[in-house]
Design an enzyme around this catalytic site. Sequence first.
Site, PDB file in Angstrom:
ATOM      1  N   GLU A 180       1.939   5.916   7.366  1.00 59.62           N
ATOM      2  CA  GLU A 180       3.333   5.988   6.923  1.00 59.62           C
ATOM      3  C   GLU A 180       4.061   7.156   7.570  1.00 59.62           C
ATOM      4  OE1 GLU A 180       4.324   3.409   5.500  1.00 59.62           O
ATOM      5  OE2 GLU A 180       2.337   2.641   5.009  1.00 59.62           O
ATOM      6  N   GLU A 195       4.859  -2.255  13.036  1.00 59.52           N
ATOM      7  CA  GLU A 195       3.611  -2.207  12.283  1.00 59.52           C
ATOM      8  C   GLU A 195       2.373  -2.151  13.182  1.00 59.52           C
ATOM      9  OE1 GLU A 195       3.392  -1.358   9.398  1.00 59.52           O
ATOM     10  OE2 GLU A 195       5.368  -1.793   8.563  1.00 59.52           O
ATOM     11  N   GLY A 255       0.830  -1.192   0.000  1.00 60.12           N
ATOM     12  CA  GLY A 255       0.000   0.000   0.000  1.00 60.12           C
ATOM     13  C   GLY A 255       0.865   1.243   0.000  1.00 60.12           C
ATOM     14  N   ALA A 256       1.940   1.208   0.789  1.00 55.67           N
ATOM     15  CA  ALA A 256       2.856   2.348   0.870  1.00 55.67           C
ATOM     16  C   ALA A 256       4.087   1.910   1.654  1.00 55.67           C
ATOM     17  CB  ALA A 256       2.183   3.548   1.532  1.00 55.67           C
ATOM     18  N   MET A 257       5.109   2.765   1.656  1.00 60.25           N
ATOM     19  CA  MET A 257       6.356   2.441   2.345  1.00 60.25           C
ATOM     20  C   MET A 257       6.905   3.682   3.019  1.00 60.25           C
ATOM     21  SD  MET A 257       8.532   0.207   3.149  1.00 60.25           S
ATOM     22  CE  MET A 257       9.892   0.622   4.244  1.00 60.25           C
ATOM     23  N   GLU A 258       7.340   3.506   4.275  1.00 61.35           N
ATOM     24  CA  GLU A 258       7.664   4.632   5.149  1.00 61.35           C
ATOM     25  C   GLU A 258       9.113   5.079   5.079  1.00 61.35           C
ATOM     26  OE1 GLU A 258       8.392   0.949   7.872  1.00 61.35           O
ATOM     27  OE2 GLU A 258       7.020   1.518   6.264  1.00 61.35           O
TER      28      GLU A 258
END
Length: 871
Positions: free
Chosen positions: A298, A320, A261-264
């Site tokens: 994120e 997480e 979905g996304a990456m931090e």
Amino acid sequence: MKNNNYKAVKRLDYRAPDFTATDIELEFNLSDDYTIVKSTAHYIRLTEDKKAPLCLDGEDLELHSVFVDGLVCKYTEEKGQLIIEDVPDEFDVSIENVIAPALNTTLMGLYKSCGCFCTQCEPQGFRRITYFLDRPDVLAKYKVTIIGPESGCGVLLSNGNLVESGEKQGRRYCTWVDPFPKPSYLFALVAGSFDLVSDTFKTKSGREVSLQLYVDRGAYERGLWAMECIKQSMKWDEDRFNLEYDLDNFKVVAVDFFNQGAMENKSLNIFNSIYVLVDPKSATDTNFFNVQSVIGHEYFHNYTGDRVTLRDWFQLSLKESLTVFRDQEFSSDVASRALTRLHAVDVIRSAQFAEDASPMAHPVRPEEVMEMNNFYTVTIYDKGAEVIRMLHTIIGEDNFKKGLALYLDRYDGKAVTVDDFLSAMSEASAVDLTQFTRWYSQAGTPVVTAKWAYDANEKKLTLDLEQKTPPTLSQKEKDPVVIPIRTSFLTRDGKEVTPPELSANGIIMFTKDKESFTFTCDEEVLPVLFKDFSAPVKLDAPYSDDDYKLMLEYCEDPFIRKNSSEFLINNYVKDHLESADNLPVPASIIEAFSHVLSDKNGDPLLTCQVLNIPPLSVLTELCHKIDFDALHTIRSFIEKEIAKALFADFSNLYAKTKATGSYVYNIKEMSKRSLNHLALKMMIVKLKDDKDEDKAADLVRDHYKKSDNMTAKLCALTLAVHYDLLCKEELLKEFEDKWSGDPLVFDNFFRVQATAPSEDTVKIVRKLMKHPCFDKTNPNRVRALVGAMALSNPVALNAKDGSGYALLSEVVRDLDKVNPQVAARILTPLLSFKRFDEARAELARNELLRIKSEKDLSNGVFEKIEAALNS
């Protein structure tokens, strides 16, 4: 060539690295066909063993040269490692290698799609970029120079601050420096052409932070909501947890090809476009809500994940689950607490409970794994967040804040474990959390059995509780866990009473296999247990239909009200599983729904949640052996009977909630639209049952044509397709003509058809796989079509002839050669085949064996199939 040794890695086998890297300089020379990567890393020996070689991780790299302190050295390449013997205690290693981003369909490491270079390094993608210590407990400072190709990449981004930019020989370059040490999985690079949405944010200490959101060309307007959400997130983290952003810039990039979905990544978050690009005409209310949630998630990782990170991947829940809890609290505060909580509970009671009952059941902190990407589960993320929520319940808001502050201060810039986090929380709150740690080590869903009796003479109610966690594949015996039960008591006329024995916060702490609790009550009362879903457990309690109706009518707690509605349905389903061909009218359900509809003071948001009939995927959790046919028959019958009995109410509700102005996204308007769409759906169910095909089609067609927003149009399109209305082909054609050039929106075209509850859907999905807009190399397209059928359409997937299993097997076998991470994800529903009826179980098992027989099967797919076959 894939390295298929199919060997599990165990948590207890962890050992600290022999070396660490303190600094690394990277230079990327990008071109369309290949990329030259030069790296110079400074290493320091940590072990007393002076003979220990430096072993660096690497995968699919074309190695050109290796130097130690500027001198040519001897090395060997074997089994995904570069091994350098006879190194000093402190030294530099310079490496040059070549990679081919355009050929990297796994979307791990550096890859190129749609003209854009992009990285995804979590969990083990950095090793596909260059040789390095690719593990989360090695933290280094990064300096990154990116030399763009001759054209097409006006934007060159990496972590940290821009320190230099310009042109060299007609090619643009940028150099970025990140002052914070980070593990390799947080490294990020993006190069491409984008539109820029820019803004600023002033922190509480007065610093001005530059905000930059990079979106597809022409998508500027669609990025404005995401930018607003970034600012909301930054302010919320300051207000709630006193966490101020720590750099001068914060960058977000939206890309269409992305596994997650996304990456931090520190200061350069990379997002799947679906969680950034929204506007009323192209996105739904749910899309707007999700963008806010994921942007928050994120961003919040900046501290819980980036500044303090993981010692090893078995600690994944440390970052997480804590951050999911934080993003849920953010959505609760800035959007809706009730909606956020009910959505979270839905995930637990459907996908997570199903995972706990599957061969892939694992603790929140797993003990072993074969493929690290298989760690990214609802157990680790969502059950883990519920564990954090229980901790918050037990120690309280103030102590939770103190514990988090202590944790972040003590371990800033370090890679730590779940035990370190719990130690900080225990120290700050002075609460012993020893038994609480079992939530991290035990797999499975605890079942709490409750019974109660009232003694009128003594005016005492005795509540007897028993807890038991069923055995899972690798854990047969389970110890009792700490279960906080948020409780209240209702009289038969709906008044809430508080016995003196109940704690001020209404929590019963249940910590043993069996316990009894006694409460003083002047009259007989009904215990209302697990308000706000205070623990991720299943409750077995002797509630009658009348009890559920009482709680539905008088309890203010949103979860209890929705739960009461669901369990009225669940009880009816369980009572008639053996006689699905001869069903009585579900009078109690209809009566309860009628009451909710007639409540003029009811919260529209909660009303809609309460009136939703649980999907088939949730109802399957009522069965040890799943009878798909009976469940589908009963659910459809309940829906039809409610629609027929309450048609006038739904018609009035539809008229009352019709849109009167232009689309606005906020929770109030979202709730109103949700009620309107629920009413329309139930009207269509009744008209279809009456065989009034023309009126049903006219109603849905009119709804589609007159709507000014995607939420309403997609509602109409879904009804047309799922109920096979006469307007179906017309609306599909209109949607296709308008949106086929916009992949993100057009995914709805695939998803709506893939989720139609019919066995014929399998043929439709197979046909749509040949659609010119379908691309098997794009995870979004795969998830929207085959993934939607597999994960959200039990009727089609479990078609009696096995065609759903065959199609999924075919796609997984093909996709595993291209993107094994996505292949392993969509395979999940087949893993519980032993819960299917005998005929379906055999068909599903044969397809699993067919997949397993594939040459060079990925570790991720193999691990799941092996667990399923051996369970």
